[in-house]
Design a protein around this motif. Structure first.
Motif, short mmCIF file in Angstrom:
data_model
loop_
_atom_site.label_atom_id
_atom_site.label_comp_id
_atom_site.label_asym_id
_atom_site.label_seq_id
_atom_site.Cartn_x
_atom_site.Cartn_y
_atom_site.Cartn_z
N LEU A 183 0.83 -1.20 0.00
CA LEU A 183 0.00 0.00 0.00
C LEU A 183 0.87 1.26 0.00
O LEU A 183 0.58 2.23 -0.71
CB LEU A 183 -0.91 -0.02 1.22
N GLU A 184 1.96 1.20 0.77
CA GLU A 184 2.86 2.35 0.81
C GLU A 184 3.54 2.55 -0.54
O GLU A 184 3.70 3.70 -1.01
CB GLU A 184 3.91 2.12 1.91
N GLN A 185 3.96 1.44 -1.17
CA GLN A 185 4.57 1.55 -2.50
C GLN A 185 3.59 2.14 -3.52
O GLN A 185 3.96 3.00 -4.33
CB GLN A 185 5.03 0.17 -2.96
N GLU A 186 2.35 1.67 -3.47
CA GLU A 186 1.34 2.19 -4.40
C GLU A 186 1.08 3.67 -4.13
O GLU A 186 0.88 4.47 -5.06
CB GLU A 186 0.04 1.39 -4.26
N GLU A 188 3.27 5.82 -2.90
CA GLU A 188 4.42 6.56 -3.43
C GLU A 188 4.35 6.68 -4.95
O GLU A 188 4.64 7.74 -5.52
CB GLU A 188 5.71 5.87 -3.00
N LYS A 189 3.97 5.56 -5.59
CA LYS A 189 3.84 5.60 -7.06
C LYS A 189 2.76 6.60 -7.47
O LYS A 189 2.93 7.35 -8.45
CB LYS A 189 3.50 4.21 -7.59
N SER A 190 1.66 6.61 -6.73
CA SER A 190 0.57 7.53 -7.07
C SER A 190 1.01 8.98 -6.90
O SER A 190 0.72 9.85 -7.74
CB SER A 190 -0.64 7.22 -6.18
N GLU A 191 1.71 9.26 -5.80
CA GLU A 191 2.20 10.62 -5.58
C GLU A 191 3.18 11.03 -6.67
O GLU A 191 3.15 12.18 -7.15
CB GLU A 191 2.85 10.71 -4.19
N LEU A 192 4.09 10.09 -7.03
CA LEU A 192 5.06 10.42 -8.09
C LEU A 192 4.36 10.67 -9.41
O LEU A 192 4.70 11.62 -10.16
CB LEU A 192 6.05 9.26 -8.23
N LEU A 193 3.33 9.88 -9.68
CA LEU A 193 2.59 10.07 -10.93
C LEU A 193 1.85 11.40 -10.92
O LEU A 193 1.80 12.12 -11.94
CB LEU A 193 1.61 8.90 -11.11
N GLN A 194 1.30 11.76 -9.76
CA GLN A 194 0.60 13.05 -9.65
C GLN A 194 1.58 14.20 -9.89
O GLN A 194 1.24 15.21 -10.56
CB GLN A 194 -0.03 13.17 -8.25
N LYS A 195 2.78 14.07 -9.34
CA LYS A 195 3.78 15.12 -9.56
C LYS A 195 4.15 15.22 -11.04
O LYS A 195 4.31 16.33 -11.59
CB LYS A 195 5.03 14.82 -8.74
N GLU A 196 4.33 14.06 -11.69
CA GLU A 196 4.67 14.09 -13.12
C GLU A 196 3.54 14.71 -13.95
O GLU A 196 3.80 15.52 -14.87
CB GLU A 196 4.94 12.66 -13.60
N ILE A 197 2.30 14.36 -13.59
CA ILE A 197 1.17 14.94 -14.31
C ILE A 197 1.11 16.45 -14.07
O ILE A 197 0.87 17.25 -15.00
CB ILE A 197 -0.15 14.26 -13.87
N GLN A 198 1.34 16.86 -12.82
CA GLN A 198 1.33 18.29 -12.49
C GLN A 198 2.43 19.04 -13.26
O GLN A 198 2.21 20.15 -13.77
CB GLN A 198 1.52 18.47 -10.98
N ALA A 199 3.63 18.40 -13.36
CA ALA A 199 4.73 19.04 -14.10
C ALA A 199 4.39 19.16 -15.58
O ALA A 199 4.69 20.19 -16.22
CB ALA A 199 6.01 18.22 -13.91
N MET A 200 3.78 18.10 -16.13
CA MET A 200 3.40 18.15 -17.55
C MET A 200 2.36 19.25 -17.77
O MET A 200 2.41 19.99 -18.78
CB MET A 200 2.84 16.80 -17.98
#
Length: 238
Positions: A183-186, A188-200
């Protein structure tokens, strides 16, 4: 009362009868009770049966019968009554008993035989008492062993159940830890994906702003009459 015993006829103890007939001592007593219940007569020393050869033959008949035991016993009772009725000896001859010293035979041979019979009966009784004592000792040991085995089995079952419960708890804890890690890994992945989407999105907004600024400059340059084309071309050259 029976009067068919013959002079010098040998008598037998229950143990000796059991050995001759090939059955257990309790079975001899059981067959004797069946015969007596249907009217058969035994020589008696108080409550103890004294067997002669005709009694042994009756027990063998009971042992080997294919009919119900009571039916065979009734037939044997009829045979015994016929034998007693046809006996030529009209007087009653009793078997010498341990407590009838006044009626002991005067013949030395008969006296010797009676004493030998009593000695055998006493030895058989002692042997039976020893066997009963050994049986009781063995029974007590068996009961003690069974109790000990029961305790060991109960303890083993209790320990096994405790170990099983401990294993279940460990597995549950491991599964919980594994689930939390996933759950923690997922997360972290979700937060990283949100950051990438926000940067894009931010990069796209910057491009839109740059495009809008360029379009505005282009429109302004096109609307000015003097030198408008020169400025327009200079913007593309940049």
């Amino acid at each position: 009362m029976r009067h068919d015993i013959q002079p010098n006829e040998r008598s037998f103890s229950t143990k000796e009868v059991a050995e001759q007939v090939g059955i257990a001592t309790p079975t001899v007593r059981k067959y004797g009770q069946i015969l007596e219940r249907n009217g058969y007569e035994f020589f008696k020393d108080r409550d103890r049966r004294i067997f002669v050869q005709s009694d042994i033959d009756a027990l063998v008949a009971i042992r080997d019968t294919d009919k119900p035991l009571d039916d065979t016993a009734k037939d044997l009772v009829i045979e015994q009554k016929e034998r007693l009725d046809s006996s030529q000896d009209s007087h009653t001859t009793d078997v010498a008993l341990p407590d009838t010293y006044g009626s002991l035979p005067q013949d030395p041979n008969q006296l010797k035989e009676s004493l030998m019979f009593l000695a055998k009966e006493l030895a058989a009784t002692r042997e039976m008492n020893v066997q009963l004592g050994e049986g009781m000792t063995h029974l007590k040991r068996t009961v003690a062993q069974l109790q000990q085995d029961h305790h060991v089995i109960s303890s083993g079952i209790g320990n096994s159940a405790q170990r099983t419960q401990s294993k279940i708890e460990r597995l549950t804890e491991q599964q919980k830890s594994h689930y939390e890690a996933l759950l923690e890994q997922e997360k972290e992945k979700s937060e990283l994906l949100q950051k990438e989407i926000q940067a894009m999105r931010e990069e796209q907004r910057q491009e839109w702003r740059s495009q809008n600024e360029f379009n505005k400059r282009l429109e302004e340059a096109a609307q000015k009459p003097k030198g408008g084309f020169e400025r327009l071309f200079s913007m593309f050259r940049k």
